[in-house]
Design a protein around this motif. Structure first.
Motif, PDB file in Angstrom:
ATOM      1  N   ASN A   1       0.833  -1.202   0.000  1.00  0.00           N
ATOM      2  CA  ASN A   1       0.000   0.000   0.000  1.00  0.00           C
ATOM      3  C   ASN A   1       0.868   1.254   0.000  1.00  0.00           C
ATOM      4  OD1 ASN A   1      -2.940  -1.047   0.594  1.00  0.00           O
ATOM      5  ND2 ASN A   1      -1.576  -2.200   1.942  1.00  0.00           N
ATOM      6  N   TYR A   2       0.467   2.230  -0.818  1.00  0.00           N
ATOM      7  CA  TYR A   2       1.211   3.485  -0.916  1.00  0.00           C
ATOM      8  C   TYR A   2       0.237   4.656  -0.904  1.00  0.00           C
ATOM      9  CZ  TYR A   2       4.963   0.370  -2.358  1.00  0.00           C
ATOM     10  OH  TYR A   2       5.896  -0.639  -2.391  1.00  0.00           O
ATOM     11  N   ASN A   3       0.694   5.773  -0.336  1.00  0.00           N
ATOM     12  CA  ASN A   3      -0.090   7.003  -0.346  1.00  0.00           C
ATOM     13  C   ASN A   3       0.770   8.130  -0.905  1.00  0.00           C
ATOM     14  OD1 ASN A   3       1.630   7.857   1.789  1.00  0.00           O
ATOM     15  ND2 ASN A   3       0.256   6.907   3.294  1.00  0.00           N
ATOM     16  N   SER A   4       0.292   9.349  -0.770  1.00  0.00           N
ATOM     17  CA  SER A   4       1.018  10.483  -1.354  1.00  0.00           C
ATOM     18  C   SER A   4       2.370  10.726  -0.688  1.00  0.00           C
ATOM     19  CB  SER A   4       0.164  11.752  -1.268  1.00  0.00           C
ATOM     20  OG  SER A   4      -0.194  12.030   0.071  1.00  0.00           O
ATOM     21  N   ASP A   5       2.540  10.246   0.534  1.00  0.00           N
ATOM     22  CA  ASP A   5       3.803  10.456   1.241  1.00  0.00           C
ATOM     23  C   ASP A   5       4.904   9.511   0.786  1.00  0.00           C
ATOM     24  OD1 ASP A   5       2.767  12.522   2.825  1.00  0.00           O
ATOM     25  OD2 ASP A   5       1.984  11.112   4.311  1.00  0.00           O
ATOM     26  N   ASN A   6       4.547   8.302   0.365  1.00  0.00           N
ATOM     27  CA  ASN A   6       5.586   7.330   0.016  1.00  0.00           C
ATOM     28  C   ASN A   6       5.464   6.781  -1.403  1.00  0.00           C
ATOM     29  OD1 ASN A   6       3.351   5.700   0.291  1.00  0.00           O
ATOM     30  ND2 ASN A   6       4.244   4.312   1.801  1.00  0.00           N
TER      31      ASN A   6
END
Length: 337
Positions: free
Chosen positions: A88-93
């Motif tokens: 899982n990835y979001n805008s931070d990583n």
């Protein structure tokens, strides 16, 4: 401990101290009763706090389940299995997974990415990795899809916005954008990836994403699959946002038609000023179109106008005479809308 419980504890301690100080004997029974009431209040507060957090955890789990359900173990059929868990990835990583390309997604409304690699049971060296993007809304997903579309693309016949090349598959449906990358150019592996893309599309939607304004563009001389959405900085102008474009073949030249519903009059004025500030020269356009300008920017002719609902225009490195017919058709169509 919550602030409510801390407050109750402090209040009870102060009350007991005062009572005992005033009348030690009479206060014992009263304090015991109040202590029991405080214990009940603390228990109720703890229970409410517990169930509030429990409900929040359930909601978070439901959201994660909704996202992960599309990357199931059986996505690629019996001949494949996940080589690892879902990442899982979001805008931070996001940059950790797609360093060098993250900005394209982040500037187009990116919310989340889930990835999972599936390996062929008979040969673990044959694998396909699925990238499942939530872009927030269809326009954002389409912006990424259309910007990256390969010139050697072969359209998928089961979806409106999908194609494959020799080693990857790309599909856009609703607010989601999916990429499937293969370990090698392999026809059988590619077929499995296309089938997986179809399964995800079917699970999420009907496989179609009606994009606004597509039917507003003229159809004559339209270059197939050239429809694009530019969310920001269209044609190098920071004031041009949420622009839809399509390409057209006019003789031996290819021109671009553009259209937007984003603040038509204001966008018209700002784009005109941008062109002049960057060396453009205004031309006589010869059209019976109100609110219309023509500018020559170093050989590229910009012919644009606006109505109450639309900002639109035509641009290309050709004579203005080649732009007038399609500009008139476009203006007539949006004026009647």
């Amino acid at each position: 401990m919550s602030r409510f419980l801390q407050f109750e504890k402090l209040l009870f301690a102060n009350f007991m101290a005062e009572k005992i100080k005033q009348n030690p004997k009479q206060s014992i029974i009263s304090c015991l009763i109040i202590a029991a009431l405080v214990i009940i209040a603390v228990a109720i507060g703890f229970k409410q706090n517990y169930f509030t957090q429990f409900n929040a955890d359930i909601a978070d789990a439901a959201n994660e389940t909704e996202k992960a359900v599309f990357l199931t173990d059986s996505l690629f059929g019996e001949g494949f299995a996940p080589a690892a868990g879902v990442e899982n990835y979001n805008s931070d990583n996001l940059y950790e997974k797609i360093d060098g390309k993250a900005d394209l997604y982040l500037t187009n409304g990116f919310l989340s990415l889930q990835t999972c690699r599936f390996a062929e049971n008979s040969s673990l060296e044959n694998w396909a990795e699925v990238y499942f993007y939530d872009m927030g809304k269809p326009e954002n997903a389409f912006a990424v899809y259309s910007t990256q579309k390969r010139s050697d693309a072969a359209s998928l016949n089961w979806t409106q916005f999908g194609y494959s090349v020799s080693d990857s598959v790309y599909v856009m449906f609703g607010k989601y954008y999916v990429e499937i990358f293969l370990s090698a150019e392999d026809g059988k592996l590619l077929n499995s990836a296309e089938s997986a893309g179809k399964r995800i599309s079917s699970a999420v939607s009907a496989g179609k994403s009606d994009m606004p304004l597509m039917d507003v563009f003229p159809t004559e001389n339209l270059v197939a699959d050239s429809f694009k959405f530019i969310s920001a900085d269209a044609f190098g102008c920071s004031d041009l946002k949420n622009i839809f474009t399509s390409k057209y073949n006019i003789g031996d030249k290819t021109i671009t038609v553009f259209l937007s519903t984003n603040a038509p009059a204001e966008t018209y004025d700002k784009y005109y000023r941008f062109l002049l500030d960057n060396g453009g020269e205004e031309l006589a356009h010869g059209l019976t179109v109100k609110n219309c300008k023509a500018v020559n920017l170093f050989g590229s002719i910009e012919l644009f106008f606006y109505t109450d609902k639309y900002f639109a225009g035509v641009r290309g490195e050709t004579e203005i005479e080649n732009l007038r017919p399609i500009a008139e058709k476009l203006f007539k169509k949006i004026s009647n809308d």
